[in-house]
Design a protein around this motif. Structure first.
Motif, PDB file in Angstrom:
ATOM      1  N   ILE A 319       0.840  -1.216   0.000  1.00  0.00           N
ATOM      2  CA  ILE A 319       0.000   0.000   0.000  1.00  0.00           C
ATOM      3  C   ILE A 319       0.866   1.253   0.000  1.00  0.00           C
ATOM      4  O   ILE A 319       0.563   2.243  -0.677  1.00  0.00           O
ATOM      5  N   HIS A 320       1.979   1.198   0.732  1.00  0.00           N
ATOM      6  CA  HIS A 320       2.870   2.362   0.782  1.00  0.00           C
ATOM      7  C   HIS A 320       3.521   2.619  -0.577  1.00  0.00           C
ATOM      8  O   HIS A 320       3.777   3.783  -0.939  1.00  0.00           O
ATOM      9  N   ILE A 321       3.789   1.567  -1.351  1.00  0.00           N
ATOM     10  CA  ILE A 321       4.337   1.747  -2.698  1.00  0.00           C
ATOM     11  C   ILE A 321       3.343   2.508  -3.571  1.00  0.00           C
ATOM     12  O   ILE A 321       3.714   3.425  -4.314  1.00  0.00           O
ATOM     13  N   LEU A 322       2.066   2.153  -3.455  1.00  0.00           N
ATOM     14  CA  LEU A 322       1.047   2.881  -4.217  1.00  0.00           C
ATOM     15  C   LEU A 322       0.926   4.326  -3.748  1.00  0.00           C
ATOM     16  O   LEU A 322       0.738   5.241  -4.560  1.00  0.00           O
ATOM     17  N   GLU A 323       1.037   4.562  -2.448  1.00  0.00           N
ATOM     18  CA  GLU A 323       0.960   5.929  -1.933  1.00  0.00           C
ATOM     19  C   GLU A 323       2.141   6.774  -2.408  1.00  0.00           C
ATOM     20  O   GLU A 323       1.994   7.978  -2.648  1.00  0.00           O
ATOM     21  N   LEU A 324       3.311   6.150  -2.534  1.00  0.00           N
ATOM     22  CA  LEU A 324       4.469   6.886  -3.042  1.00  0.00           C
ATOM     23  C   LEU A 324       4.253   7.363  -4.471  1.00  0.00           C
ATOM     24  O   LEU A 324       4.731   8.442  -4.855  1.00  0.00           O
ATOM     25  N   ALA A 330       3.800  10.875   1.364  1.00  0.00           N
ATOM     26  CA  ALA A 330       4.169   9.547   1.864  1.00  0.00           C
ATOM     27  C   ALA A 330       5.671   9.381   2.009  1.00  0.00           C
ATOM     28  O   ALA A 330       6.123   8.409   2.619  1.00  0.00           O
ATOM     29  N   MET A 331       6.462  10.318   1.466  1.00  0.00           N
ATOM     30  CA  MET A 331       7.916  10.240   1.591  1.00  0.00           C
ATOM     31  C   MET A 331       8.328  10.454   3.045  1.00  0.00           C
ATOM     32  O   MET A 331       7.739  11.263   3.763  1.00  0.00           O
ATOM     33  N   PRO A 332       9.346   9.709   3.509  1.00  0.00           N
ATOM     34  CA  PRO A 332       9.837   9.947   4.881  1.00  0.00           C
ATOM     35  C   PRO A 332      10.502  11.300   4.988  1.00  0.00           C
ATOM     36  O   PRO A 332      11.180  11.757   4.067  1.00  0.00           O
ATOM     37  N   VAL A 408      14.473   4.671  10.848  1.00  0.00           N
ATOM     38  CA  VAL A 408      14.490   5.044   9.428  1.00  0.00           C
ATOM     39  C   VAL A 408      13.879   3.927   8.579  1.00  0.00           C
ATOM     40  O   VAL A 408      13.130   4.184   7.623  1.00  0.00           O
ATOM     41  N   PHE A 409      14.189   2.689   8.921  1.00  0.00           N
ATOM     42  CA  PHE A 409      13.648   1.522   8.206  1.00  0.00           C
ATOM     43  C   PHE A 409      12.124   1.481   8.298  1.00  0.00           C
ATOM     44  O   PHE A 409      11.432   1.280   7.290  1.00  0.00           O
ATOM     45  N   SER A 410      11.586   1.687   9.498  1.00  0.00           N
ATOM     46  CA  SER A 410      10.133   1.622   9.695  1.00  0.00           C
ATOM     47  C   SER A 410       9.418   2.757   8.973  1.00  0.00           C
ATOM     48  O   SER A 410       8.360   2.545   8.366  1.00  0.00           O
ATOM     49  N   ARG A 411      10.000   3.953   9.016  1.00  0.00           N
ATOM     50  CA  ARG A 411       9.357   5.086   8.333  1.00  0.00           C
ATOM     51  C   ARG A 411       9.486   4.975   6.825  1.00  0.00           C
ATOM     52  O   ARG A 411       8.565   5.362   6.084  1.00  0.00           O
ATOM     53  N   THR A 412      10.582   4.437   6.323  1.00  0.00           N
ATOM     54  CA  THR A 412      10.769   4.284   4.880  1.00  0.00           C
ATOM     55  C   THR A 412       9.782   3.285   4.300  1.00  0.00           C
ATOM     56  O   THR A 412       9.267   3.477   3.191  1.00  0.00           O
ATOM     57  N   LEU A 413       9.494   2.217   5.043  1.00  0.00           N
ATOM     58  CA  LEU A 413       8.543   1.208   4.575  1.00  0.00           C
ATOM     59  C   LEU A 413       7.094   1.599   4.811  1.00  0.00           C
ATOM     60  O   LEU A 413       6.189   0.881   4.385  1.00  0.00           O
ATOM     61  N   TYR A 434      13.519   7.837  -5.831  1.00  0.00           N
ATOM     62  CA  TYR A 434      13.882   6.569  -6.472  1.00  0.00           C
ATOM     63  C   TYR A 434      14.480   5.582  -5.459  1.00  0.00           C
ATOM     64  O   TYR A 434      14.193   4.382  -5.514  1.00  0.00           O
ATOM     65  N   ILE A 435      15.284   6.082  -4.535  1.00  0.00           N
ATOM     66  CA  ILE A 435      15.852   5.197  -3.514  1.00  0.00           C
ATOM     67  C   ILE A 435      14.749   4.625  -2.624  1.00  0.00           C
ATOM     68  O   ILE A 435      14.708   3.420  -2.344  1.00  0.00           O
ATOM     69  N   VAL A 436      13.837   5.482  -2.163  1.00  0.00           N
ATOM     70  CA  VAL A 436      12.757   5.020  -1.280  1.00  0.00           C
ATOM     71  C   VAL A 436      11.829   4.056  -2.009  1.00  0.00           C
ATOM     72  O   VAL A 436      11.436   3.009  -1.469  1.00  0.00           O
ATOM     73  N   PHE A 437      11.485   4.360  -3.261  1.00  0.00           N
ATOM     74  CA  PHE A 437      10.576   3.500  -4.014  1.00  0.00           C
ATOM     75  C   PHE A 437      11.207   2.136  -4.292  1.00  0.00           C
ATOM     76  O   PHE A 437      10.573   1.083  -4.094  1.00  0.00           O
ATOM     77  N   LEU A 438      12.468   2.125  -4.741  1.00  0.00           N
ATOM     78  CA  LEU A 438      13.142   0.853  -5.027  1.00  0.00           C
ATOM     79  C   LEU A 438      13.354   0.053  -3.744  1.00  0.00           C
ATOM     80  O   LEU A 438      13.302  -1.184  -3.766  1.00  0.00           O
ATOM     81  N   TYR A 439      13.573   0.741  -2.642  1.00  0.00           N
ATOM     82  CA  TYR A 439      13.752   0.039  -1.363  1.00  0.00           C
ATOM     83  C   TYR A 439      12.462  -0.681  -0.961  1.00  0.00           C
ATOM     84  O   TYR A 439      12.486  -1.850  -0.546  1.00  0.00           O
ATOM     85  N   ASN A 440      11.328  -0.011  -1.075  1.00  0.00           N
ATOM     86  CA  ASN A 440      10.047  -0.641  -0.749  1.00  0.00           C
ATOM     87  C   ASN A 440       9.747  -1.807  -1.674  1.00  0.00           C
ATOM     88  O   ASN A 440       9.297  -2.878  -1.226  1.00  0.00           O
TER      89      ASN A 440
END
Length: 489
Positions: A319-324, A330-332, A408-413, A434-440
Motif C-alpha cells: 500500500i505504501h508503494i502505491l501511496e508513493l 508519503a515520503m519519509p 528510518v527503516f520503519s518510516r521508509t517502509l 527513487y531510492i525510497v521506491f526501489l527500497y520498498n
C-alpha cells in the motif's frame, strides 16, 4: 520588582524544573537499560577471560565489557525509541489533561531522540573502536607494561583511524556532491561531519535490514517450530528420544573403552557431545510431557500469528508503494518540533498504533534472526558462557547498526506515520524518491520470494516426514537421493 519580572522568573524556573525532570527520567531509563544489558552480557561472556592469572588482561576485558554494555544499552534504546514515541502520542491523545502524565511531553521525546543519536555516534565512532584496539593492544615497544601503556597505544591507533575515516568521508562527499560548499562544511566536525558519517552508517544499516529481515521472516517459522511442541502428526518425540539415547550410549562407550590404539580420540570433544545430547534429551522429555492444549493448540496458533504478521507487513509495504506513486506526503521526512498529543499517526487510532508497535518489534526480531542465520554473520552468533571479548564487541557493533537504522527503516517502509525527530530526519537520501521506491519494492519482492520458497518447502518436508515417506527407498523431492553404495548395503 515589577509583575513582568516575576512572570519572567516563574517561566525560567518552570523551564529549569522541566529540564531537571527530563534529565532524571532519561537517566533512570538509561540506567534500567544498562542493568539489563549488563546481565545479558554477563551470561554470554567467557569467564576464563576475566579470571586470568594476568590481572592486566582481566582489567582490560572488564573495561571493554563496560563499553560494550553501554553500546548495547544504546542499541536497545534505539529499538524502543519509535514504539515509545508512538505509545506516548496515543496516551496523550487519550488522557490530554491527566496530572500524572504531565511529564510525558514532546520535549522529553525530542530529547530522547537526540540522546540516542548522540550516543550512537559516540559508540560507533569512538567507544567500540577503542574497546577493540584496547583488547588487542600490548603497549609500545620499550614502554612500561601496564594498562596505561595500552591506553596510549589505543589512543594513537584511534587517532590514526579517525584521520583515515575523515579522509574517506571527504572523498565520498567530493564524489557524491562535488561542491566547494559541501567540502568546506566537513570542517564543521559537530554539525555536519558526524551527522554525515552517521548518515552513511545508517544507510548501510538500512541496506543490511533489507537483506536480513526477509531472511529472518522466513526463518521465524522454523525457529518457532523448534521452541514449541508440534502436534504428533508433525513430530515423533519417541523416535527422537530413542535416537538421542542411542547416540549418548555409543559416545559413553567410546569414552569408557578407547580400544582403537591407532585412532586418536579427542576426549574433550566427546565429553562436549555427551553433554549436548544429555541437554537435548532433557528438553525432549519436557516436550513429551507437554499437555494436549500446548501440543495441538499452541503450535498452530503461533504459526497463524506469524503468518498474519508477515502478510500484514507485506500488505502495508505494498500500500505504501502505491501511496508513493500518488502522494508526495508519503515520503519519509524529518520533524523538528515534536508536537505530540494532537493527532494520531494511524488511521485506525489506538488500535492501529498498537499494530504498528507490534510490527516494528516483530520486524526487529526477524532482522536479528535473519542476521545470525546468514552465512556471512553466522560465526558472530554468541554462545552461552563461551563468547570471546572481540566477538562480543562485534555483536554490539552489528546490533547497534541494525537498531539505530530501525526508525528510518520503519518510516521508509510506511509502517508508521510518525516522522523522524532530530538528526534522524537530516539524512539526505531520505528525500530521494527513487531510492525510497526501489527500497520498498525490493523489500516486498524479497519477503514474498523467501516466504513462498521457505513455507512451501517446510510444509512439503513436514508432510513427507509425518507420513514416513522419507524412510522409503524411493527418491523423494526435498530429500537427498541415496547413493548407490548405501543402497547396495
Amino acid at each position: 520588582m515589577e509583575a513582568a519580572d516575576y512572570e519572567v522568573l516563574s517561566v525560567r524556573e518552570q523551564l529549569f524544573h522541566e529540564r531537571v525532570r527530563e534529565c532524571i527520567i532519561s537517566t533512570l531509563l538509561f540506567a534500567t537499560l544498562y542493568i539489563l544489558c549488563h546481565i545479558a552480557l554477563t551470561h554470554f561472556k567467557k569467564p576464563a577471560e576475566f579470571t586470568t592469572v594476568d590481572d592486566e588482561d582481566a582489567t582490560v576485558n572488564k573495561i571493554a565489557l563496560e563499553l560494550c554494555t553501554f553500546t548495547l544499552a544504546v542499541a536497545l534504546g534505539a529499538v524502543l525509541l519509535l514504539p515509545f514515541s508512538i505509545i506516548s502520542n496515543e496516551v496523550l491523545l487519550s488522557l490530554p489533561r491527566n496530572y500524572y502524565i504531565q511529564w510525558l511531553n514532546g520535549s522529553l521525546i525530542h530529547g530522547l531522540w537526540n540522546l540516542v543519536f548522540l550516543f550512537s555516534n559516540l559508540s560507533l565512532i569512538f567507544l567500540m573502536p577503542f574497546a577493540y584496539f584496547f583488547t588487542e593492544s600490548e603497549g609500545f615497544a620499550g614502554s612500561r607494561k601496564g594498562v596505561l601503556g595500552r591506553v596510549y597505544e589505543t589512543v594513537v591507533m584511534l587517532m590514526l583511524l579517525t584521520l583515515l575515516v575523515l579522509g574517506m568521508v571527504w572523498v565520498a562527499s567530493a564524489i557524491v556532491d562535488n561542491n566547494k560548499a559541501s567540502r568546506e562544511s566537513l570542517y564543521d566536525f559537530w554539525e555536519y561531519y558526524l551527522p554525515y558519517l552517521y548518515s552513511c552508517i545508517s544507510f548501510l544499516g538500512v541496506l543490511l535490514l533489507l537483506v536480513c529481515t526477509p531472511l529472518g521472516l522466513a526463518r521465524m517459522f522454523s525457529v518457532t517450530g523448534k521452541l514449541l511442541v508440534k502436534p504428533r502428526l508433525l513430530e515423533d518425540l519417541e523416535e527422537q528420544l530413542y535416537c538421542s539415547a542411542f547416540e549418548e550410549a555409543a559416545l559413553t562407550r567410546r569414552i569408557c573403552n578407547p580400544t582403537s590404539c591407532w585412532l586418536h580420540l579427542d576426549m574433550e570433544l566427546l565429553h562436549r557431545q555427551v553433554l549436548a545430547l544429555q541437554t537435548q534429551r532433557v528438553l525432549l522429555e519436557k516436550r513429551r510431557k507437554a499437555s494436549a492444549w500446548q501440543r495441538n493448540l499452541g503450535y498452530p496458533l503461533a504459526m497463524l500469528c506469524l503468518l498474519v504478521l508477515t502478510g500484514l507487513s507485506v500488505l502495508i509495504v505494498a500500500i505504501h508503494i502505491l501511496e508513493l506513486l500518488i502522494d508526495e506526503a508519503a515520503m519519509p521526512r524529518g520533524m523538528q518540533d515534536a508536537s505530540l498529543g494532537q493527532v494520531s499517526f494511524s488511521k485506525l487510532g489506538s488500535f492501529g498504533a498498537v499494530i504498528q508497535v507490534i510490527l516494528i518489534f516483530y520486524l526487529m526480531v526477524s532482522s536479528v534472526v535473519g542476521f545470525y542465520s546468514s552465512p556471512f554473520f553466522r560465526s558472530l552468533r554468541p554462545r552461552w558462557h563461551d563468547t570471546a571479548m572481540t566477538q562480543i564487541i562485534g555483536n554490539c557493533v552489528c546490533l547497534l547498526v541494525l537498531s539505530s537504522a530501525l526508525p528510518v527503516f520503519s518510516r521508509t517502509l510506511g509502517l508508521t506515520r510518525f516522522d523522524l525527530l532530530g538528526d534522524f530526519g537530516r539524512f539526505n537520501w531520505l528525500g530521494n524518491f527513487y531510492i525510497v521506491f526501489l527500497y520498498n519494492a525490493a523489500f516486498a519482492g524479497l519477503t514474498t520470494l523467501c516466504l513462498v520458497k521457505t513455507f512451501t518447502a517446510a510444509v512439503r518436508a513436514e508432510l513427507i516426514r509425518a507420513f514416513g515417506l522419507d524412510r522409503l527407498p524411493l527418491p523423494v523431492s526435498g530429500f537427498p537421493r541415496a547413493s548407490r553404495k548405501s543402497q547396495h548395503q
